[in-house]
Design an enzyme around this catalytic site. Structure first.
Site, PDB file in Angstrom:
ATOM      1  N   ASP A  29      57.573 -72.737  47.657  1.00 56.35           N
ATOM      2  CA  ASP A  29      56.594 -72.543  46.590  1.00 56.35           C
ATOM      3  C   ASP A  29      55.405 -71.723  47.078  1.00 56.35           C
ATOM      4  O   ASP A  29      54.908 -70.838  46.383  1.00 56.35           O
ATOM      5  CB  ASP A  29      56.147 -73.880  45.994  1.00 56.35           C
ATOM      6  CG  ASP A  29      55.879 -74.945  47.037  1.00 56.35           C
ATOM      7  OD1 ASP A  29      56.141 -74.715  48.232  1.00 56.35           O
ATOM      8  OD2 ASP A  29      55.413 -76.039  46.645  1.00 56.35           O
TER       9      ASP A  29
ATOM     10  N   ASP B 272      67.695 -66.095  46.749  1.00 51.61           N
ATOM     11  CA  ASP B 272      67.986 -65.477  45.457  1.00 51.61           C
ATOM     12  C   ASP B 272      66.694 -65.300  44.664  1.00 51.61           C
ATOM     13  O   ASP B 272      66.408 -64.226  44.120  1.00 51.61           O
ATOM     14  CB  ASP B 272      68.972 -66.366  44.693  1.00 51.61           C
ATOM     15  CG  ASP B 272      69.573 -65.687  43.476  1.00 51.61           C
ATOM     16  OD1 ASP B 272      69.241 -64.514  43.219  1.00 51.61           O
ATOM     17  OD2 ASP B 272      70.369 -66.326  42.783  1.00 51.61           O
TER      18      ASP B 272
ATOM     19  N   TYR C 186      74.860 -73.323  45.771  1.00 47.76           N
ATOM     20  CA  TYR C 186      75.764 -72.489  44.988  1.00 47.76           C
ATOM     21  C   TYR C 186      77.235 -72.818  45.261  1.00 47.76           C
ATOM     22  O   TYR C 186      78.096 -72.597  44.414  1.00 47.76           O
ATOM     23  CB  TYR C 186      75.519 -71.011  45.266  1.00 47.76           C
ATOM     24  CG  TYR C 186      74.245 -70.448  44.672  1.00 47.76           C
ATOM     25  CD1 TYR C 186      73.356 -71.256  43.961  1.00 47.76           C
ATOM     26  CD2 TYR C 186      73.917 -69.116  44.827  1.00 47.76           C
ATOM     27  CE1 TYR C 186      72.197 -70.742  43.428  1.00 47.76           C
ATOM     28  CE2 TYR C 186      72.748 -68.584  44.292  1.00 47.76           C
ATOM     29  CZ  TYR C 186      71.891 -69.414  43.596  1.00 47.76           C
ATOM     30  OH  TYR C 186      70.737 -68.900  43.061  1.00 47.76           O
TER      31      TYR C 186
ATOM     32  N   ASP D 265      64.355 -61.582  44.248  1.00 42.11           N
ATOM     33  CA  ASP D 265      64.147 -61.031  42.905  1.00 42.11           C
ATOM     34  C   ASP D 265      62.658 -60.937  42.585  1.00 42.11           C
ATOM     35  O   ASP D 265      62.204 -59.971  41.966  1.00 42.11           O
ATOM     36  CB  ASP D 265      64.850 -61.892  41.854  1.00 42.11           C
ATOM     37  CG  ASP D 265      66.339 -61.592  41.764  1.00 42.11           C
ATOM     38  OD1 ASP D 265      66.828 -60.780  42.572  1.00 42.11           O
ATOM     39  OD2 ASP D 265      67.011 -62.157  40.886  1.00 42.11           O
TER      40      ASP D 265
ATOM     41  N   LYS E 202      61.984 -75.885  52.237  1.00 45.66           N
ATOM     42  CA  LYS E 202      61.285 -76.974  51.539  1.00 45.66           C
ATOM     43  C   LYS E 202      61.447 -78.239  52.369  1.00 45.66           C
ATOM     44  O   LYS E 202      61.927 -79.281  51.913  1.00 45.66           O
ATOM     45  CB  LYS E 202      61.861 -77.150  50.121  1.00 45.66           C
ATOM     46  CG  LYS E 202      60.986 -78.011  49.192  1.00 45.66           C
ATOM     47  CD  LYS E 202      59.651 -77.397  48.907  1.00 45.66           C
ATOM     48  CE  LYS E 202      58.875 -78.279  47.910  1.00 45.66           C
ATOM     49  NZ  LYS E 202      57.483 -77.826  47.736  1.00 45.66           N
TER      50      LYS E 202
END
Length: 372
Positions: free
Chosen positions: A221, A245, A142, A249, A189
């Protein structure tokens, strides 16, 4: 206690839900003899409309001069639907986080007993879920260098992390676990990304300082899948900015509504408290936005300053509102007269009168209770 609180209610439903949080904090101040002073400033799309800047200098200066920040939501369809816009509401939030050094985002995720049937997940899967997500907030993709080729056909975003950035939030996550179930799950990851391999190395080394805390690892994942299959396995989740993020959510489905999830964004000096939902412009002004996430964010603000008794009163009011179905339409299919403001009124009244006989299911929904 005296607190100066900057109020950045933002766009869409932000002002509506933030007003309910302020209403509740004022009730707490009255009952517990505190002094909370609120001062508002624009941020996001409304700030762009007023000044051309999603985070005006005056807004940032107010935040720097305040003890805490109560944040609403930002975003507007006119920017969401225009990928070529050079100035965007979200830039204001990102700059605010970076300028104030708010490097740790803390998001509690809880399955409320009275709302188990509201989740799309099966009750036996989510019952008992109680997770705290620690998301790194000022690094990663970001905030990395962004490039677009001159012909507009190739774009890149740099994901970059340092040992220091990882260590400071990891310490917070391990300390939190020590007061919970003594387990930290690092979501990364590491099979693909070099930044994730650094995260895994640094966190593994740091874990030696917390021998009482179990550390395990999940690729993002798999973590996303496990969040749906068996969320009860998690205690504290530690992860980088982008993964946090997405995962947090996703976790909102556990509670049955994203309108229930509060958050705190903290650094070494400043702290900001906000619901994780967006600006939800379709609901603006309709009285249907769920204010509970904003109200619970206010409870997290109180906890940040050691006011745990006061925070627990707010949480008890939220629990009572859920038990009596004093909720907005996202959680309530039967009583459309219960608005954003009425939920706030109920919790405000609970703070003043926690044992009041008006807390009566029938009267509330007939509209006869003085609470509503």
């Amino acid at each position: 206690m005296k607190l100066n609180i900057a109020v950045l209610s933002g766009d869409g439903i932000g002002p509506e839900v933030t007003h309910q949080a302020i209403k509740v904090l004022k009730a707490i101040a009255q009952e517990f003899d505190h002094s909370f002073r609120f001062k508002e400033a624009p941020v996001g799309a409304i700030a762009i409309d007023q000044t051309g800047n999603p985070l005006p200098d005056d807004t940032l200066q107010l935040c720097e001069a305040s003890d805490a920040i109560l944040f609403g939501a930002i975003g507007d369809p006119k920017y969401d639907n225009n990928p070529s816009a050079k100035v965007r509401p979200e830039q204001g939030l990102l700059k605010l986080r970076k300028s104030l050094g708010l490097y740790a985002n803390i998001r509690p995720v809880k399955a409320y007993e009275t709302l188990l049937d509201k989740s799309p997940l099966k009750e036996h899967i989510i019952k008992g879920t109680d997770i705290s997500i620690y998301r790194e907030l000022t690094g990663g993709i970001y905030f990395g260098e962004k490039q677009l080729s001159e012909d507009g056909q190739v774009a890149s975003d740099l994901c970059k992390y340092s040992r220091e950035e990882i260590e400071r939030i990891a310490h917070l996550a391990f300390k939190a676990a020590q007061s919970r179930k003594n387990k930290v799950t690092l979501v990364d990851k590491a099979n693909v990304l070099e930044t994730s391999r650094l995260w895994r190395k640094v966190v593994t080394e740091l874990a030696k300082d917390y021998p009482d805390v179990e550390l395990d690892f999940l690729f993002v994942d798999n973590a996303a899948m496990q969040m749906i299959l068996n969320p009860k396995q998690f205690d504290v989740i530690l992860t980088e900015n982008l993964f946090g993020d997405v995962i947090s959510d996703e976790a909102s489905v556990i509670g049955g509504s994203i309108g229930l999830l509060a958050s705190a964004s903290v650094g070494d000096k400043y702290a900001m408290f906000e619901p994780i939902h967006g600006s939800y412009p379709q609901a603006t002004g309709k009285g249907i936005a769920n204010p509970i996430a904003s109200i619970l964010s206010a409870a997290m603000l109180l906890e940040h300053f050691g006011l745990y008794k006061e925070a627990n009163v707010i949480k008890a009011g939220v629990e009572k509102s859920l038990q009596l179905n004093v909720t907005t339409p996202d959680l309530n299919d039967n009583f459309d007269h219960i608005t954003t403001s009425k939920v706030g009124d109920f919790i405000e009244d609970f703070i003043h009168n926690p044992k009041d006989s008006n807390l009566n299911f029938t009267n509330i929904h007939l509209g006869q209770s003085t609470i509503i």
